[in-house]
Motif scaffolding. Structure first.
Motif, mmCIF file in Angstrom:
data_model
loop_
_atom_site.group_PDB
_atom_site.id
_atom_site.type_symbol
_atom_site.label_atom_id
_atom_site.label_comp_id
_atom_site.label_asym_id
_atom_site.label_seq_id
_atom_site.Cartn_x
_atom_site.Cartn_y
_atom_site.Cartn_z
ATOM 1 N N LEU A 228 0.364 -5.494 -1.097
ATOM 2 C CA LEU A 228 -0.353 -6.796 -1.024
ATOM 3 C C LEU A 228 -1.398 -6.835 0.578
ATOM 4 O O LEU A 228 -2.363 -7.277 -0.056
ATOM 5 N N LEU A 229 -0.879 -7.200 1.150
ATOM 6 C CA LEU A 229 -1.487 -6.720 2.858
ATOM 7 C C LEU A 229 -3.195 -5.316 2.908
ATOM 8 O O LEU A 229 -3.639 -6.520 3.349
ATOM 9 N N ALA A 230 -2.711 -4.765 2.283
ATOM 10 C CA ALA A 230 -2.907 -3.676 2.523
ATOM 11 C C ALA A 230 -4.202 -3.578 1.440
ATOM 12 O O ALA A 230 -5.686 -3.642 1.617
ATOM 13 N N CYS A 231 -4.588 -3.936 0.404
ATOM 14 C CA CYS A 231 -5.412 -4.448 -0.407
ATOM 15 C C CYS A 231 -6.354 -5.683 0.079
ATOM 16 O O CYS A 231 -7.409 -5.636 0.076
ATOM 17 N N ASP A 232 -5.222 -6.615 0.305
ATOM 18 C CA ASP A 232 -6.482 -8.102 1.063
ATOM 19 C C ASP A 232 -6.523 -7.426 2.506
ATOM 20 O O ASP A 232 -8.052 -8.223 2.373
ATOM 21 N N SER A 233 -6.523 -6.149 3.274
ATOM 22 C CA SER A 233 -7.337 -6.548 4.104
ATOM 23 C C SER A 233 -8.614 -5.432 3.906
ATOM 24 O O SER A 233 -9.427 -5.763 4.151
ATOM 25 N N GLU A 234 -8.566 -4.517 2.666
ATOM 26 C CA GLU A 234 -9.554 -4.458 2.015
ATOM 27 C C GLU A 234 -10.571 -5.242 1.323
ATOM 28 O O GLU A 234 -11.888 -5.096 1.277
ATOM 29 N N ASP A 319 -15.238 2.224 0.493
ATOM 30 C CA ASP A 319 -14.193 3.582 -0.216
ATOM 31 C C ASP A 319 -13.074 1.568 0.245
ATOM 32 O O ASP A 319 -12.873 1.254 1.479
ATOM 33 N N ALA A 320 -12.035 1.772 -0.823
ATOM 34 C CA ALA A 320 -11.070 0.861 -0.870
ATOM 35 C C ALA A 320 -9.633 1.552 -1.201
ATOM 36 O O ALA A 320 -10.015 1.548 -2.326
ATOM 37 N N PRO A 321 -8.779 2.466 -0.437
ATOM 38 C CA PRO A 321 -7.960 3.718 -1.183
ATOM 39 C C PRO A 321 -7.153 2.934 -1.571
ATOM 40 O O PRO A 321 -6.303 3.025 -2.711
ATOM 41 N N ASN A 322 -6.099 1.895 -0.941
ATOM 42 C CA ASN A 322 -5.149 0.784 -1.867
ATOM 43 C C ASN A 322 -5.123 1.111 -3.353
ATOM 44 O O ASN A 322 -4.618 0.241 -3.815
ATOM 45 N N MET A 323 -6.786 -0.462 -3.392
ATOM 46 C CA MET A 323 -7.353 -0.941 -4.302
ATOM 47 C C MET A 323 -6.995 0.138 -5.546
ATOM 48 O O MET A 323 -7.215 0.370 -6.392
#
Length: 359
Positions: A228-234, A319-323
């Motif tokens: 979630l935090l990785a996607c939030d950063s994206e 690029d948004a690899p986690n999303m």
């Protein structure tokens, strides 16, 4: 005002009670109007009545519902916005206001023909509280009302008027957003629900049956929080790339939940009172449970949430690899269908995107 509310679910019942309580003429448009009482109540976590409102009627007749409406509140899920817009469009007159609650999920595009006919489409960034039906058609429980609501309209010049409508109905301080994109990019369900589902069912494939399914929020874990935090950063990085917009109100979930680490996020989400007891979307089958892919948690938040964020990222070549991997995981399980596409509404490039969201 003559107010029509589309949907008699959690949010629809809550809104109808508030509108009726302060004297508006309220009509609810729903599939089973015979099940809706003329008196609707909102109770708190102690089952004490905190709001009570009278409605004029509930109906499944489109003409009755929309022909005289000044304001329409749409509470249907994101995947039904296009259908809802097609129902309302024949009744649109200049100045009619259509509010999407919540405003995420691409509804602003679904109602593009209504906007072209003179309607004002506005949305709220988040719902006013956690709301759950106690007795369908009669009573809803609302917990954790917000101190402030945030509103944006298309065309933008009507935003202050729409703020006043929301503020009066809910009795909550309401702030105008710089543009509707502050709602579209809000890092709520499109990353909150999708990351949790990916974690819950990461090992799922046809034939897998789970003996038990954890509660959706109370049994939240650190692995979900990390994703979630990785996607939030994206999402925050995406906002930085959209240099033509003031996106200062797209707050990081780190700020929203006051949690800067995975451990803190897990502790916060698992302890929120309004989330207590909420189950994960699952179907009971022989031997246990499987994911309920017909749940709005799946249908709306992937194809009408995460998919929108990824298309915006493509517009700015980010690029948004986690999303992206979370969206790819979902499409690896289900047939890709009915996904929101900006191109369906004539938005094929970043310049088209600018033109629409800067109206």
């Amino acid at each position: 005002m003559n107010i029509t509310i589309v949907g008699a679910g959690n949010i629809g019942t809550q809104l109808a009670a508030h509108c009726g309580e302060i004297g508006h003429e309220v009509t609810i448009f729903c599939s089973k109007p015979q099940n809706v009482s003329n008196t609707l109540t909102i109770v708190n976590e102690h089952d004490e009545i905190i709001h009570r409102g009278l409605i004029k009627k509930a109906t499944d007749d489109k003409t009755e519902a929309f022909s005289k409406a000044d304001v329409i509140f749409v509470t249907w899920p994101a995947n039904m916005m296009k259908k809802c817009a097609s129902i309302i469009e024949p009744f649109v007159i200049p100045g009619m206001k259509i509010c999407l609650i919540p405003g995420t999920g691409g509804g602003e595009c679904a109602f593009i023909n209504c906007i072209n006919k003179g309607a004002v489409v506005f949305g709220v960034q988040r719902v006013p509280s956690v709301a759950r039906l106690v007795e369908p058609g009669k009573t809803v429980r609302a917990v954790g009302y917000r101190d402030e609501m945030f509103v944006a309209a298309i065309p933008h010049s009507y935003t202050e008027d729409c703020c006043e409508i929301i503020g009066r109905i809910l009795g909550i301080r309401t702030t105008a957003l710089p543009n509707y994109l502050n709602i579209t990019l809000t890092p709520s369900n499109p990353i909150l629900h999708t990351t949790r589902l990916r974690n819950l069912y990461s090992d799922y494939h046809e034939g897998v049956v789970y003996k038990n399914i954890p509660l959706f929020y109370e049994e939240w874990n650190n692995a979900t929080s990390e994703l979630l935090l990785a996607c939030d950063s994206e999402v925050q990085e995406l906002c930085k790339n959209l240099k033509d917009f003031d996106l200062s109100y797209v707050k990081s979930l780190r700020i929203h939940y006051e949690s800067d680490t995975a451990e803190a996020m897990t502790k916060k989400i698992s302890s929120i009172t309004g989330f207590k007891g909420l189950t994960s979307p699952a179907l009971k089958v022989e031997g246990g449970y499987i994911p309920d892919f017909d749940s709005r948690y799946f249908i709306s938040d992937f194809s009408y949430g995460l998919a929108i964020l990824m298309q915006i990222a493509e517009f700015v070549e980010m690029d948004a690899p986690n999303m992206q991997s979370t969206l790819d995981w979902y499409y690896g399980l289900v047939e890709k269908q009915n996904e929101f596409k900006y191109s369906d509404y004539g938005i094929n490039s970043y310049s088209d995107f600018l033109e629409f969201y800067l109206k």
